[in-house]
Enzyme design. Structure first.
Site, PDB file in Angstrom:
ATOM      1  N   ASP A 458       0.830  -1.199   0.000  1.00 14.66           N
ATOM      2  CA  ASP A 458       0.000   0.000   0.000  1.00 14.66           C
ATOM      3  C   ASP A 458       0.866   1.251   0.000  1.00 14.66           C
ATOM      4  O   ASP A 458       0.553   2.243  -0.646  1.00 14.66           O
ATOM      5  CB  ASP A 458      -0.935   0.002   1.205  1.00 14.66           C
ATOM      6  CG  ASP A 458      -0.177  -0.141   2.523  1.00 14.66           C
ATOM      7  OD1 ASP A 458       0.852  -0.835   2.544  1.00 14.66           O
ATOM      8  OD2 ASP A 458      -0.621   0.425   3.532  1.00 14.66           O
ATOM      9  N   GLU A 464       3.403  -0.042   7.992  1.00 17.36           N
ATOM     10  CA  GLU A 464       2.402  -0.869   7.299  1.00 17.36           C
ATOM     11  C   GLU A 464       3.097  -1.636   6.182  1.00 17.36           C
ATOM     12  O   GLU A 464       3.538  -2.749   6.371  1.00 17.36           O
ATOM     13  CB  GLU A 464       1.265   0.020   6.781  1.00 17.36           C
ATOM     14  CG  GLU A 464      -0.018  -0.727   6.535  1.00 17.36           C
ATOM     15  CD  GLU A 464      -1.213   0.210   6.446  1.00 17.36           C
ATOM     16  OE1 GLU A 464      -2.258  -0.245   5.980  1.00 17.36           O
ATOM     17  OE2 GLU A 464      -1.096   1.397   6.834  1.00 17.36           O
ATOM     18  N   TRP A 524     -11.802  -6.092  -1.915  1.00 21.19           N
ATOM     19  CA  TRP A 524     -10.474  -6.499  -1.449  1.00 21.19           C
ATOM     20  C   TRP A 524     -10.281  -7.988  -1.761  1.00 21.19           C
ATOM     21  O   TRP A 524      -9.386  -8.362  -2.507  1.00 21.19           O
ATOM     22  CB  TRP A 524     -10.321  -6.195   0.049  1.00 21.19           C
ATOM     23  CG  TRP A 524      -9.835  -4.802   0.321  1.00 21.19           C
ATOM     24  CD1 TRP A 524      -8.612  -4.447   0.790  1.00 21.19           C
ATOM     25  CD2 TRP A 524     -10.543  -3.561   0.107  1.00 21.19           C
ATOM     26  NE1 TRP A 524      -8.509  -3.068   0.894  1.00 21.19           N
ATOM     27  CE2 TRP A 524      -9.680  -2.500   0.488  1.00 21.19           C
ATOM     28  CE3 TRP A 524     -11.813  -3.234  -0.354  1.00 21.19           C
ATOM     29  CZ2 TRP A 524     -10.043  -1.167   0.412  1.00 21.19           C
ATOM     30  CZ3 TRP A 524     -12.192  -1.900  -0.430  1.00 21.19           C
ATOM     31  CH2 TRP A 524     -11.317  -0.883  -0.066  1.00 21.19           C
ATOM     32  N   GLU A 732      -2.373   8.913  -1.123  1.00 21.99           N
ATOM     33  CA  GLU A 732      -3.419   8.032  -0.606  1.00 21.99           C
ATOM     34  C   GLU A 732      -4.767   8.736  -0.568  1.00 21.99           C
ATOM     35  O   GLU A 732      -5.804   8.140  -0.854  1.00 21.99           O
ATOM     36  CB  GLU A 732      -3.046   7.571   0.799  1.00 21.99           C
ATOM     37  CG  GLU A 732      -4.069   6.675   1.463  1.00 21.99           C
ATOM     38  CD  GLU A 732      -3.617   6.213   2.836  1.00 21.99           C
ATOM     39  OE1 GLU A 732      -4.105   5.166   3.299  1.00 21.99           O
ATOM     40  OE2 GLU A 732      -2.765   6.901   3.453  1.00 21.99           O
ATOM     41  N   HIS A 753       1.034   6.162  -2.678  1.00 20.04           N
ATOM     42  CA  HIS A 753      -0.007   5.134  -2.637  1.00 20.04           C
ATOM     43  C   HIS A 753      -0.542   4.999  -4.061  1.00 20.04           C
ATOM     44  O   HIS A 753      -1.102   5.942  -4.588  1.00 20.04           O
ATOM     45  CB  HIS A 753      -1.135   5.625  -1.726  1.00 20.04           C
ATOM     46  CG  HIS A 753      -1.572   4.664  -0.684  1.00 20.04           C
ATOM     47  ND1 HIS A 753      -0.914   4.525   0.511  1.00 20.04           N
ATOM     48  CD2 HIS A 753      -2.614   3.814  -0.626  1.00 20.04           C
ATOM     49  CE1 HIS A 753      -1.541   3.642   1.255  1.00 20.04           C
ATOM     50  NE2 HIS A 753      -2.576   3.173   0.584  1.00 20.04           N
TER      51      HIS A 753
END
Length: 857
Positions: A458, A464, A524, A732, A753
């Site tokens: 991401d 992350e 997803w 993002e 992102h």
């Protein structure tokens, strides 16, 4: 003069004859050039034809596989135009052995050609003799130095070849006689380690020498242990290695060097290294107290050969700008937000430290800012030995950054930022007459490579850096234009299937480091169907589709079990993530509209795959299910005049893109979509699930002019707003930096992102006009159809397909004349639409020039 003219004529004739000859180039095995290890028992071969003669098609091929000078298998002359993924069909190949192959082709003009250089591949190893070894000393509870494993090897004869097989629990870097083995970084890569652990294979013949040979392998926590995904020690607590080197002597005898109880373990100058927090090195440490090792009897059933190129070093940024911030801090600006690290030379006193802190952006006052990294320290610390000029570079970490805050008394020189990402080939270029769109394309490509660090992450900067499935499925089509990502996603999809839950639910991130409760979200989990189908369409990779088919079905079956009365209205979902919101108006889409649309999409893709794989029973079963899904959607959410509950851009986009509506309603729904965009003064309001489909859907239903208005919008929310604010990558959030130069919430505000960069797909397909006929795969049949608009006066794009380069270069001259040059690769055909001319032209390979009179847009 006559002799000179005759000579020139002869040269011209020879040139024409030579240019008409067909050549065979770019031989690949399993999509890779000369791979060192292949697990497939029937490896597949691909090649490209090159010729300047138009309308060239392959009429036949003959593949020959060799074991040294001995022919292992020949296909014989096969009448076929296939050049992609042609399988080996000979006798079983021997594990660990290297083979070569070549191909002879015949074309439709009567020419023949044989590849001038043989291609190579090595089969994967099955007979492991090595044992897992771990440090023999007691590790510290925290701030653990990187273990080093070492042994020595003394060959008694002259070496013909030496092949090393290496993997680790953690990340490893191997050296032989002080020289790095291979050029990979962050090996063995990030997989679902307990189920699939990659090993790498290296030809180390040239690193060995007569006499003593010193072998060292340094290991760091990486993704294996330490803090990853808001937890620690996801796969294990202790680092270790597995090392096997097969040495063959010139007399035909052989010897094997393995990791076993004869190795030593200790620590060295790398005193700490973690993915999120950075690396510490102390050059004062030159020796260590060596201990023995622990030998473990661990099953090796999870070992697999690497199927994709490793992370390697790429662009180097040396044209730096040194900044003294208003806060009085020393900051370096590398000019590009990137994923990688900084290396440099330094001199100073023993014990002098150099502290590098990484950040993506400066704040409103021009000060260094890294609060959006959350708990990720992203700090490299280097300590000098004081012995002259010293070189520093981290080994087992990476950072997402443009700016580096430097704290030191030492003198630094030769400071450079090094971009590191998966070494997958670049395939696409795009430019046009609008500089801001060109910068947008630059930002898309950089966010892609910055986040293709062994897995599709991401973001590369904060705590992350995970393989979020929603981001990947939204961006995968654009990704295929910019890079050849066939093997990259092959690896990731195998982990998706491995980590898929028993009930078919797909985790939010792959590899799954968030736990089994973090799974099952619409848009997803649909990566399980979208990505394999895209790989099949773009690369004609039927075997990948076949391998992933059980996973595709399992995902749809999971949804069906959770969809009473054919309505997926249960569970927790991200919905249209990060869609537009303001104090006065919200573009939130009802979550269960998104779930139902993605239920239909994945069901359709399973139908498509079943049809390709000849599974008619599944075609019938899921076709009946799909009708029920769409009927239930229309009954629940759609009015007779095409209004959709939520009345948002995303609700209309999903319904139109996934064919949820009866055909007579679709034009009305498309009009509602265009009207909604107009009501926002030609701004998009979509989030992660709507944005990547928006522009292509508008063009499909006749609103290309609206798509251009969205593309050219430069105020929030829009693609060009971040460009106007100085972005060098995709953000993002649409407003990661607000118009007053303040920032969005630090809890979630990445400036690198790729998800919103999915507009690149529309730019290649519609601005440049490079499309694939929906009746083909792999760009065997090409459609060139540029759609003019937005005041653009030229566009130029190229895409290196599996057959060769597809090129489009168009411009509008003063007076309204449209000029276009098109390049179609050998062994393909194309349909070309020329703006200003009615109809279409069907052509074969070659270069073509077109002119037409149009009205200037």
């Amino acid at each position: 003069m006559n002799k000179r003219l005759s000579l020139l004529f002869l040269i011209q004739v020879l040139y024409l004859q030579l240019s008409a000859q067909v050549q065979v180039k770019q031989l690949l095995t399993e999509g890779l050039k000369d791979p060192q290890s292949i697990d497939n028992a029937h490896p597949r071969f691909s090649w490209k034809l090159s010729t300047e003669q138009k309308n060239t098609l392959q009429s036949a091929y003959e593949i020959t596989v060799m074991d040294g000078k001995k022919t292992t298998w020949t296909s014989g002359k096969v009448s076929s135009d296939e050049t992609l993924h042609v399988p080996y069909e000979g006798a079983a190949l021997s594990p660990g052995k290297q083979y070569s192959w070549k191909v002879k082709v015949w074309d439709n003009h009567g020419h023949t050609a044989t590849s001038t250089e043989a291609a190579y591949f090595r089969m994967g190893i099955t007979a492991w003799k090595a044992k897992w070894i771990e440090p023999g000393y007691q590790e510290a509870a925290s701030n653990r130095p990187c273990p080093i494993f070492k042994t020595s090897f003394h060959p008694g004869k002259k070496i013909a070849s030496a092949i090393a097989y290496i993997t680790s629990h953690g990340l490893y870097e191997a050296q032989i006689n002080g020289k790095k083995v291979g050029n990979g970084f962050l090996t063995p890569g990030f997989t679902s380690y307990n189920k699939r652990l990659q090993y790498q294979v290296y030809d180390v013949t040239n690193l060995l020498q007569p006499g003593d040979n010193n072998i060292e392998v340094t290991v760091a926590s990486g993704w294996y242990r330490g803090t990853i995904g808001w937890g620690t020690d996801k796969y294990g607590k202790t680092l270790g290695i597995l090392y096997q080197m097969e040495v063959t002597y010139t007399d035909g005898s052989s010897e094997t060097v393995i990791s076993d109880g004869n190795w030593k373990s200790g620590t060295g100058k790398i005193t700490y290294s973690e993915i999120y927090n950075g690396e510490w090195q102390d050059n004062r440490i030159t020796t260590t107290n060596w201990s023995g090792v622990k030998v473990l009897d661990i099953p090796l059933t999870n070992l697999v050969a690497s199927v994709t190129p490793p992370v390697t070093k790429h662009e180097v940024f040396s044209n730096i700008k040194r900044i003294k911030t208003p806060a009085g801090e020393d900051v370096i600006d590398f000019g590009q937000n990137l994923s990688g690290f900084v290396h440099f030379k330094a001199s100073g006193n023993a014990g002098d430290s150099i502290i590098l802190e990484h950040g993506e952006i400066l704040d409103k006052k021009g000060n260094f800012y890294n609060a959006n990294l959350r708990t990720a320290a992203a700090t490299d610390i280097f300590v000098l030995s004081g012995k002259g000029e010293e070189y520093f570079e981290p080994h087992f970490t990476f950072h997402g950054f443009r700016y580096v805050r430097v704290k030191t008394k030492a003198k630094l020189t030769n400071i450079e930022a090094v971009a590191t990402y998966s070494d997958v080939p670049a395939t696409g270029i795009f430019e046009c007459s609008n500089p801001m769109i060109n910068q947008l394309q630059h930002n898309i490509q950089w966010s892609q490579v910055d986040n293709f660090v062994d897995i599709p992450t991401d973001c590369p900067q904060r705590d992350e850096r995970l393989g979020w499935t929603g981001d990947a499925q939204a961006f995968v089509q654009t990704a295929t234009f910019n890079r050849n990502v066939n093997t990259f996603f092959t690896k990731w999809l195998r982990d998706l299937a491995a980590d898929q839950l028993q009930n078919g639910s797909v985790p939010y991130v792959i590899p799954n480091v968030l736990g089994n409760d973090a799974a099952g979200s619409a848009g997803w989990g649909d990566a399980a169907t979208v990505v394999p189908w895209t790989m099949y369409e773009v690369y004609s990779d039927k075997r990948l589709l076949e391998n992933q088919y059980p996973s595709m079905k399992a995902w749809v079956d999971f949804i069906q079990l959770n969809s009473p009365k054919n309505m997926w209205a249960t569970g927790s979902h991200f919905g249209d993530w990060l869609s537009y919101k303001s104090e006065n108006r919200s573009a939130d889409t009802y979550t269960y509209i998104t779930t139902q649309c993605y239920y239909a999409l994945s069901t359709q893709l399973v139908i498509n795959a079943a049809r390709v794989l000849g599974k008619q029973e599944d075609v019938d079963k899921y076709t009946a299910l799909l009708k029920k899904i769409k009927d239930a959607f229309c009954a629940e959410y759609v009015t007779p005049n095409g209004r959709i509950m939520s009345n948002t851009q995303t609700s209309y986009v999903l319904a139109l893109a996934f064919d949820m509506l009866p055909e007579h309603i679709r034009p009305m729904a498309a009009k509602h979509l265009a009207d909604d965009i107009a009501s926002y003064n030609n701004h998009l309001t979509t989030g992660f699930l709507g944005t990547y489909l928006l522009s292509n859907t508008l063009t499909r239903f006749g609103y290309t002019d609206v798509a251009y208005k969205l593309l050219l919008q430069d105020t929030y929310p829009s693609w060009l707003y971040p460009v106007k604010m100085g972005a060098t990558t995709i953000w993002e959030r649409w407003d990661g930096m607000k118009t007053d130069s303040t920032f969005q919430t630090i809890e979630m505000n990445s400036f690198n992102h790729y998800a919103y960069g999915a507009i690149g797909d529309w730019m290649y397909k519609n601005v440049a006009g490079i499309n694939m006929d929906s009746a083909s795969t792999g760009f065997k049949k090409i459609v060139i159809r540029p759609r003019l608009g937005g005041g653009l006066t030229y566009a130029k794009a190229g895409y290196e397909s599996g057959y060769g380069k597809i090129g489009v270069d168009w411009k509008i001259k003063d007076g309204g004349t449209f000029v276009m040059d098109v390049e179609i690769p050998a062994n393909t055909t194309a349909v070309i639409y020329v703006p200003g001319k009615e109809g279409k032209q069907e052509v074969g390979s070659g270069k073509y020039h077109y002119e037409a009179v149009i009205s200037k847009n």
